[in-house]
Design an enzyme around this catalytic site. Sequence first.
Site, PDB file in Angstrom:
ATOM      1  N   GLU A  40       0.850  -1.195   0.000  1.00  0.00           N
ATOM      2  CA  GLU A  40       0.000   0.000   0.000  1.00  0.00           C
ATOM      3  C   GLU A  40       0.877   1.233   0.000  1.00  0.00           C
ATOM      4  OE1 GLU A  40      -3.001   0.176   3.057  1.00  0.00           O
ATOM      5  OE2 GLU A  40      -2.896   2.365   3.167  1.00  0.00           O
ATOM      6  N   GLU A  51      -2.857  11.432   3.080  1.00  0.00           N
ATOM      7  CA  GLU A  51      -3.946  11.280   4.033  1.00  0.00           C
ATOM      8  C   GLU A  51      -3.928  12.497   4.951  1.00  0.00           C
ATOM      9  OE1 GLU A  51      -4.751   6.828   5.308  1.00  0.00           O
ATOM     10  OE2 GLU A  51      -2.633   7.315   5.549  1.00  0.00           O
TER      11      GLU A  51
END
Length: 241
Positions: A109, A114
């Site tokens: 990932e 974010e």
Amino acid sequence: MWTTKVGNRETQGWWNNERQYYTDYRGNSALNGAGSLDITARRAVRDSRHPCWPSGSCDYTSARLTTEGRVALGWGRIDVRAKLPTGRGLLPAIWMLGETEEIWPAQGEIDIAEVVGHEPRTAYGTAHGPGYSGPDGIGHAVDLGAPASSDYHVYSVVKEPYRIHWLVDGRPVYTLTPEMLPAGSLWVYERGMHLLLNVAVGGDWPGDPDRRTRFPATMSVDYVRMYGTGWIDGQMVHSPS
């Protein structure tokens, strides 16, 4: 290019105890008529009965869009120009997963950006793999100088053989190589990776919203651009850099 994931309970709150139910409703993801894609988290309509983990109904709805099975980047660059919502309990994300059936984190990932809602000026970029996942992911934090919700930024990843670069507004901010992983850990990024865009609500990292959290909470995406070598509907393609 895009498909929409739906649900919550069957994925154990998207494996993070999240409180939103992802839908394919236009109220949660749609073009806004001004040239951008809006992904919007909303308070759920009373008695909507969207099943939530571990029981009961979700208090919020949102959207999770992905290019899984459609478009994947091998080596090259992804630029996403977006304005991300802020507020306690929100977790908007621009990220990538390995185009493989391996179980996370073995598939790899890459979090391009974010924003944890109660840290509105900070954008996180992180890599997760076997032996360095979740809170042990490897990455960086960037001070945007103002809340992520106040303006658009270009969040980028350049994926090279055995090297990943993160950039914000064209400025390099971090580079990861296999030598930087914990001893004995695997580098799992030499494969095609698809893109995801979502706005999560609640969960282990951001915590729950409070009375000051404003809804609707919208991620506005001006553009997504991929350059390099990758796959579209299973066919390898190459675009000019």
